[in-house]
Design a protein around this motif. Structure first.
Motif: not given
Lengths: 388, 309, 343, 253
Positions: D155-156, D95-98, D135-142, C1-13
């Protein structure tokens, strides 16, 4: 992606083994390239400018006379800022990239010590390391057979100085002021040898490299009642110590190990430095020794700046002479082994400034004697013959 | 017992002289830190440049006048200070302005590279050989009881006290000084209050260069030979500035003298009577510093900054 | 399952790792003095391991250390003594020695609980001097100021001796260190470090024990540096207290800052940049200058080095990584770049 | 049911009395507001609960635990989260890490090590944060970096960071400061949602009276460290001392 990796592998395979190496690095029919690593921008940078210049005077003379067996000597100089790690990098560069035949006159104890693994790995000889540490001629260490030491070790110098003091004045109370590092450690080794053999105790005061205030040490010498003080410093320290002592009205006899032989000591110390005796591992540059006469002649001929001329410049000149003698004895077919064998044939060889130098396969110390030089009326004068 | 007392007072006097040098360099650190919150790693090099410039002036004037007199040293001093003013102004222009809104680390880095550059330039101009500095005071000493102090040291102690009190007065009593303090607390608010922040910063760099030049001139004769490694003394004065509390002008001199005295006494009497002190002589300063910081994390006279939540 | 949150591309590693592994072959094919370049790269590799750790401490946690050479020295000396004098195998020393360096990290981490900013910088600098003195004081084992010969590492019966072998040993460790550093920075611990750097209150209110995490930062940083020290000792075969002087520690901080504090890749880039600049490019420029001007080689080298550093700071205060980020943004929005932003 | 008890709290900074014998209770599931002019000790009270400040006298008891015996970082474990008046965040972190910063105590050390080796734990952590963002409605800022985000988002995020810790009580220091009417309305909605949907007790410090009056169950009015009044919004609004303190003494006018 696979394609790119494949390409890398193919490139690698095609070119593997294409690098070629000359049979003897640094030696062609017309040239011998040698490497020198000096402190050009660190704490000892004065020497870094002066020592290679002195060596080049002799190399130029030899080259103009046709070179050694028809080969001209070319010296490459690198900087190590008195940092052993940088010295290793520089040596690696000289040996692997510039393909030098040998290393020569590298300055500093810890930089030279740090070179041992590389010397041993590549079989590169190191001729005349510019340090008087007795550890350099220890044959049991790595690369011991590749290092040819020309100078008398600090430990030996200490023994000689203590002997000299006690010979004139059996009741002398001796104190030493030493630099608290590898230099000082070698000095202390000699001091404890002297203590053991003479049955005396020596007062020891340390200072840190770069110290500018010696009131504490001089005060301790007064408290300890030392009548003879040996300063194991470089150039600045004996000046400050003697000035401080003069200001405090304390006037023992001052002695110094070989790094204090510079003529600027008497120049800067002025009246306070009168009577200062330093242990020289070579004859004075302005003396009548045969090499010194030739040296002054060549300096005049090549228009060497006046400020450069002095003991250290001369030091560069005579070690160059030792190297050239070794190259001559190695014969026409020059290899590193032949150079080592050539140098090992030196037996009580007179360089005209150094004490007689002897090398053999078990001993690369060269010499163990010094000459004592005293400041008289502001001028350095030789007062003894070679003592060992 | 009496001799012990004399010994120790002799060492304390020498220590105060040594400490005054540290104090002078630390004062330079402090001035810049106080107004701009920048730690100037090139302070020792500024001092070195000052010493070389002064040496140049002195030798030039002596060779043109034919003889050395006190006047020559005085004129050379004035010349060096004029140079320091220009030099400080240039440094502000080169370092402080371009990096104004950048993180403090960048400015520190800039000063480190500046120190490398200055050392190289001076070495290139002055040549590889170290120079023989000339002192107007010669080797003259004063003897009080059994205690000896050289005239040069008296001048060093005197100028340290005078400069520190001068700047203390300036920062706490004059309008410009208070403006400078305000600038360091909150540059934006200070700007809004009509304080010309740029000019204040330039002034501080100029002051610092002047202090460095004076300390360089006074220190050079003590060094016996003048070369670029003199700049490394700046790092030895660093603990003095920190011990007193960075940014505290009075602290600079107190910290400097404490460290100077500790250094000479530990090298002298202490290591004479206790053998083991020799082993820790060169770190005793650091041990004292760390011990003090453990108790007072902002130095002896430093002010703790309270952050509002 | 792929996470929704992807911060970087890793293919070049993997590509990069492949490149690192093949680099010696490339160098060998390109130049016969490849051993020198390998040697410089080896040195850079050792420093990378250290600067990754230093970045975690100074870049991420915001605790400045001006004495990191000391940890390198502790790792190097401990391993040299353990392997050559106590007869422990290299592999075990590779685990124990960093731990000992890490424990020293705890010792210096203790003052860090109270002392901050430049005061901490000075404390760590003092720590560097104290460690140097300690090494000299334990003469019996360390040979004092004279320095210590160190044997070649033996791993699973194979003696690692040449630059080539060293390269693979070091760069395997480098890849592991970068991996570990990245994972650490992206985990709960890394977040806690960054929170301590930017807002101690927010960190405490989020349940982060400041004392514990500051100590941890020093421990981890000491661990990395000790690890680098072990490799340093066994690949250079000779160590002395002069190797680990204070200027080296300042160089380490410069490496981290040039790369861009607070990013592991930044530390790597910065270290490579400084080491290559110092050992390859500056001599190259110097040679070029020497072709038409005759000056003292040492001074001109430091001048070039200082100038490059200085100009770099003035024009790129965010460091190399910042430059890379800017470039990346630039290409992402390529034809529509606002003119003002990049001038 | 009483959740937080503050009893005879006294706090002074070198002579200046910030809190003078303050006592009140906060019930479970309540929105309790603290109002008062600047310098009346509201933030100090928060800092005392958070243990940033050490009160000289008094007691703070939360669900039977004495908070004054705890370290600042243990407060979160006890179940109290907090947002700050001046935004306290990590600019160079997404933001997600924060937000996940707040989940610090929910992630145990073993799973941190697991995370080194597998991605699963990472996704588990992300899910914690994403839940709150949704929940806070800022999902696409993650995955955006905190630096450069608009004030409202910051603030959110602050609130999200407190919520992700799954606290029992949340301390909000001026959640609507610097916001426009629209955003204030959103905040009000969020605060009520926090209480209604998540069942978290909310303790608010706020200057915006309309917000306070619309959401609070009870209000406590502080003035220079003293409690002027405690009670329901209407009650407080008409309390003579409050009117005197906020509008001035009518007799003077």
């Amino acid at each position: 992606m696979k394609k790119i990796i494949g390409l890398f592998i193919m490139l690698g395979l095609v070119f593997v083994g294409c690098g070629k190496q000359a049979p003897t690095p640094g030696v062609t029919d017309t040239e011998i390239i040698i490497g020198n690593i000096q402190d050009l921008s660190g704490p000892m940078k004065e020497l870094g400018a002066v020592l290679p210049s002195g060596s080049n005077v002799y190399f130029r003379y030899i080259n103009e006379a046709g070179g050694v067996h028809g080969r001209k000597i070319k010296m490459l100089v690198e900087d190590h800022q008195y940092n052993p790690q940088k010295a290793v990098v520089a040596a690696k560069k000289l040996i692997e990239k510039d393909q030098v035949f040998c290393l020569y006159h590298v300055i500093g104890t810890s930089p030279c010590e740090a070179l041992r693994p590389i010397l041993a790995e590549t079989g590169t000889p190191l001729i005349a390391p510019a340090t008087q540490s007795g550890t350099m001629s220890d044959m049991t260490r790595p690369a011991g057979n590749l290092i040819f030491h020309t100078d008398t070790g600090y430990d030996k110098q200490m023994v000689i100085l203590v002997d000299y003091i006690l010979k004139d004045n059996a009741n002398a109370k001796i104190g030493i002021i030493y630099q608290d590092d590898d230099y000082g450690e070698n000095v202390l080794k000699g001091a404890s040898e002297a203590e053991a053999s003479q049955g005396i105790s020596i007062q020891k005061e340390a200072y840190q490299r770069g110290a500018t205030d010696f009131a504490g040490q001089v005060g301790n010498m007064i408290k300890g009642g030392a009548t003879h003080v040996i300063i194991a410093g470089v150039v600045k320290e004996p000046i400050i110590v003697m000035k401080t002592a003069a200001a405090m009205g304390y006037s023992p006899k001052f002695f110094g190990t070989s790094p204090t032989m510079d003529h600027r000591v008497s120049l800067a110390a002025g009246p306070a430095g009168e009577g200062f005796i330093s242990a020289n591992f070579a004859n004075l540059w302005n003396s009548d020794a045969s090499s010194a006469v030739k040296y002054r002649e060549l300096c005049a001929q090549y228009e060497v700046p006046k400020a450069y001329m002095g003991m250290y410049h001369f030091y560069g000149y005579i070690t160059a002479k030792v190297l050239v003698e070794g190259l001559k004895r190695a014969g026409k077919n020059l290899t590193r082994e032949r150079l080592i064998n050539g140098l090992e044939t030196l037996n009580k060889w007179d360089s005209g400034a150094f004490p007689p130098i002897t090398y053999n396969s078990k001993d690369h110390a060269g010499t163990e004697s010094v000459i004592l030089v005293q400041v008289k009326d502001g001028v350095q004068t030789v007062i003894t013959d070679w003592i060992d | 017992m009496i001799s012990l007392f004399t010994d120790i007072s002799q060492e304390v006097i020498s220590g105060i002289a040594l400490g005054s040098i540290y104090a002078l360099i630390a004062l330079g650190f402090t001035l810049i830190y106080k107004a701009t919150e920048v730690v100037n790693f090139a302070q020792g090099e500024l001092m070195m440049v000052g010493a070389f410039v002064n040496f140049f002036f002195v030798t030039q004037f002596i060779s043109s006048a034919g003889e050395s007199s006190l006047w020559i040293f005085f004129v050379a001093l004035i010349g060096s200070i004029i140079f320091a003013v220009a030099f400080g102004w240039i440094l502000d222009f080169v370092i402080n302005r371009p990096l104004k809104d950048e993180p403090i680390f960048s400015v520190i880095m800039a000063t480190i590279s500046l120190s490398i550059i200055l050392r190289a330039i001076v070495a290139m101009i002055a040549g590889p050989m170290s120079l023989l500095p000339v002192s107007p005071f010669g080797e003259n000493v004063i003897k009080i009881g059994g205690i000896v102090i050289s005239i040069l040291d008296i001048f060093i102690i005197g100028s340290a006290i005078i400069l520190v009190s001068l700047f203390y007065y300036f920062f706490n009593k004059t309008r410009w000084g208070i403006a400078m303090q305000a600038t360091s607390e909150d540059p934006i608010a200070a700007q809004l209050m009509g304080i010309p922040v740029n000019r204040v910063h330039a002034l501080v760099w100029i002051f610092s260069a002047i202090v460095a030049t004076i300390s360089g001139i006074l220190l050079a004769p003590r060094m016996s030979l003048l070369d670029t490694s003199m700049g490394f003394l700046g790092l030895k004065a660093f603990p003095a500035a920190v011990l007193g509390g960075f940014g505290s002008i009075g602290g600079a001199i107190v910290g400097g003298i404490i460290l100077g005295v500790i250094e000479t006494v530990s090298m002298g009497t202490l290591s004479f009577h206790f053998e083991w002190i020799k082993e820790i002589n060169d770190i005793i300063v650091w041990i004292v510093l760390i011990a003090v910081l453990m108790v007072k994390p902002d130095g002896l006279f430093g002010v703790e900054k309270v952050k509002k939540v | 399952m792929k996470g929704r949150y992807e911060d970087e591309n890793l293919y070049w590693i993997p590509l990069l790792i492949g490149f690192v592994l093949l680099l010696p072959f490339l160098l060998q094919s390109a130049t016969f003095s490849y051993k020198y370049y390998l040697f410089v790269l080896n040195m850079a590799g050792i420093y990378i391991i250290l600067t990754v750790g230093l970045d975690l401490l100074s870049g991420y946690t915001g605790l400045i250390s001006l004495g990191h050479g000391a940890f390198l020295a502790i790792g190097a000396y401990t391993s040299a003594i353990l392997v050559d004098q106590a007869g422990i195998s290299f592999f075990i020393s590779l685990i124990i020695s960093p731990l000992i360096a890490g424990l020293f990290g705890f010792v210096i981490g203790f003052p860090a609980l109270r002392i901050t900013g430049m005061y901490l910088g000075l404390t760590t600098m003092g720590f560097g001097f104290i460690v140097k003195r300690l090494i000299i004081a334990f003469r019996e084992w360390t040979h004092g100021a004279g320095g210590l010969d160190v044997s070649s590492p033996v791993l699973f019966g194979y003696t690692i001796k040449s630059d080539w072998d060293n390269y693979y040993l070091i760069y395997t460790c480098v890849i592991l260190a970068i991996f570990a550093g990245r994972r650490l920075a992206k985990s709960k611990i890394g977040r806690a470090f960054m929170a301590i750097r930017d807002s101690e209150q927010a960190a405490e209110a989020s349940g982060i024990n400041l004392a514990k995490y500051k100590m941890l930062a020093f421990f981890i940083s000491g661990l990395f540096a000790g690890f680098a020290g072990v490799l340093f000792a066994h690949t250079s075969h000779f160590i002395s207290t002069d190797h680990f002087d204070m200027l080296l520690s300042i160089y380490f901080i410069i490496m981290v800052l040039v790369g861009g504090a607070g990013s592991i890749y930044g530390a790597v880039l910065g270290t490579l940049f400084i080491v290559l600049l110092d050992n390859l490019y500056v001599p190259m420029i110097e040679d070029w200058i020497h072709s038409f001007m005759n000056t003292n080689a040492g001074d001109i080298q430091s001048l070039i080095f200082g100038l490059i550093m200085f100009l770099f700071i003035i024009f790129q205060p965010m460091g190399l990584y910042g430059m890379w980020l800017k470039l990346r943004i630039y290409w992402k929005i390529f034809p529509f770049n606002p003119r003002k932003r990049f001038t | 049911m009483t959740e937080l008890t503050i009893k005879n709290l006294h706090m002074q900074f070198s002579g200046v009395v910030a809190l003078d014998d303050v006592s009140f209770n906060v019930d479970k599931g309540e929105i309790f507001s603290l109002i008062g002019p600047n310098g009346s000790g509201k933030s100090t009270l928060f800092n005392c609960i958070n243990r940033f400040n050490d009160p000289q006298k008094g007691q703070i008891v939360f669900e039977g635990h004495n908070l004054l015996k705890m370290q600042p970082h243990q407060i979160m474990n006890a179940g109290i989260a907090r947002t700050f008046q001046n935004i306290q965040n990590v600019p160079f972190m997404t933001i997600l890490d924060n937000i996940l910063l707040g989940a610090h105590h929910r992630i145990d050390n073993r799973s941190t090590i697991q995370r080194w080796l597998s991605r699963k734990q990472r996704q588990k952590e992300e899910a914690m944060g994403l839940e709150i963002l949704d929940l806070l409605g800022i999902a696409n800022y993650e995955s955006k970096y905190m630096i450069g985000q608009p004030f409202g988002i910051q603030k959110l995020t602050e609130i999200a960071r407190a919520l992700v810790a799954k606290p029992k009580l949340i301390l909000m220091d001026e959640p609507a400061a610097g916001m426009n009417d629209q955003e204030t309305y959103e905040i009000a909605k969020i605060i009520t949602e926090i209480r209604d949907d998540l069942g978290i007790t909310v303790l608010v410090v706020e200057h915006d009276m309309s917000l306070v009056m619309s959401i609070s169950d009870r209000i406590c009015v502080l003035d220079s460290g003293n409690i002027l009044a405690i009670g329901e919004p209407e009650e407080v609004k008409n309390h003579p001392d409050v009117i005197k303190a906020f509008l001035g003494d009518p007799a003077d006018a």
